[in-house]
Design a protein around this motif. Structure first.
Motif, PDB file in Angstrom:
ATOM      1  N   ALA A  48       2.290   1.928  -3.384  1.00 32.88           N
ATOM      2  CA  ALA A  48       1.497   2.339  -4.800  1.00 32.88           C
ATOM      3  C   ALA A  48       0.821   3.926  -4.053  1.00 32.88           C
ATOM      4  O   ALA A  48       0.968   4.262  -5.275  1.00 32.88           O
ATOM      5  N   GLU A  49       1.189   3.514  -3.095  1.00 32.51           N
ATOM      6  CA  GLU A  49       1.183   5.294  -2.844  1.00 32.51           C
ATOM      7  C   GLU A  49       2.184   6.065  -3.604  1.00 32.51           C
ATOM      8  O   GLU A  49       1.832   7.414  -3.957  1.00 32.51           O
ATOM      9  N   ARG A  63       1.777   6.707  -6.995  1.00 33.24           N
ATOM     10  CA  ARG A  63       1.078   7.054  -7.352  1.00 33.24           C
ATOM     11  C   ARG A  63       1.134   8.951  -7.166  1.00 33.24           C
ATOM     12  O   ARG A  63       1.021   9.657  -7.901  1.00 33.24           O
ATOM     13  N   GLU A  64       1.769   8.956  -6.453  1.00 38.26           N
ATOM     14  CA  GLU A  64       1.544  11.529  -5.463  1.00 38.26           C
ATOM     15  C   GLU A  64       2.936  10.613  -6.364  1.00 38.26           C
ATOM     16  O   GLU A  64       3.636  11.480  -7.116  1.00 38.26           O
ATOM     17  N   GLU A  87       0.728  -1.232   0.127  1.00 36.57           N
ATOM     18  CA  GLU A  87      -0.196   0.010   0.072  1.00 36.57           C
ATOM     19  C   GLU A  87       0.809   1.456  -0.347  1.00 36.57           C
ATOM     20  O   GLU A  87       0.293   2.373  -0.845  1.00 36.57           O
ATOM     21  N   SER A 147       3.904   9.782 -10.315  1.00 39.80           N
ATOM     22  CA  SER A 147       3.592   9.864 -10.772  1.00 39.80           C
ATOM     23  C   SER A 147       2.344  11.192 -11.097  1.00 39.80           C
ATOM     24  O   SER A 147       2.891  11.924 -12.222  1.00 39.80           O
ATOM     25  N   ALA A 148       2.198  11.630 -10.494  1.00 39.97           N
ATOM     26  CA  ALA A 148       0.695  13.194 -10.390  1.00 39.97           C
ATOM     27  C   ALA A 148       2.122  14.298 -11.003  1.00 39.97           C
ATOM     28  O   ALA A 148       1.826  15.502 -11.277  1.00 39.97           O
TER      29      ALA A 148
END
Length: 110
Positions: free
Chosen positions: A20-21, A24-25, A17, A27-28
């Motif tokens: 993944a965070e 995700r962060e 998890e 990439s953004a």
């Protein structure tokens, strides 16, 4: 197009998890700067010997990521962006990870 490839070695206490965070962060943030054309990531698939032992080189990766920029000038601007340094500092303080990188330009004809 130029590509920045990162190979990460995450600590054992970083959960799926958390990873993944992290991605995700990351990439953004990278795509949000406007300097990168693409960002992708994937887990490392370890190679084992006949006894099932992971073949461990000096650096055992956990995951890879690639960032594509239109040119080296855009890549330099991306890596000078203050939010990227803040992202790395925040995640390093939570989960001290190691990373190596390789920068490649357009493929050269043979």
């Amino acid at each position: 197009m130029v590509t920045h490839t990162l190979v990460f070695a995450f600590p054992a206490d970083m959960t799926e998890e958390d990873r993944a965070e992290f991605f995700r962060e990351g990439s953004a943030l990278v795509l949000g700067t406007g300097f990168a054309e693409a960002y992708r990531h994937w887990p490392h698939v370890p190679l084992t010997d006949a006894a099932g032992q992971v073949l461990a080189p000096v650096f055992t990766p956990s995951a890879m990521a690639q960032i594509e920029c239109r040119d080296f000038a855009a890549m330099r601007r991306l890596f000078a962006h203050p939010s990227l340094a803040a992202f790395v500092g925040r995640w390093q303080s939570r989960f001290p990870y190691q990373a190596v990188s390789v920068n490649t330009g357009p493929a050269q004809p043979e």
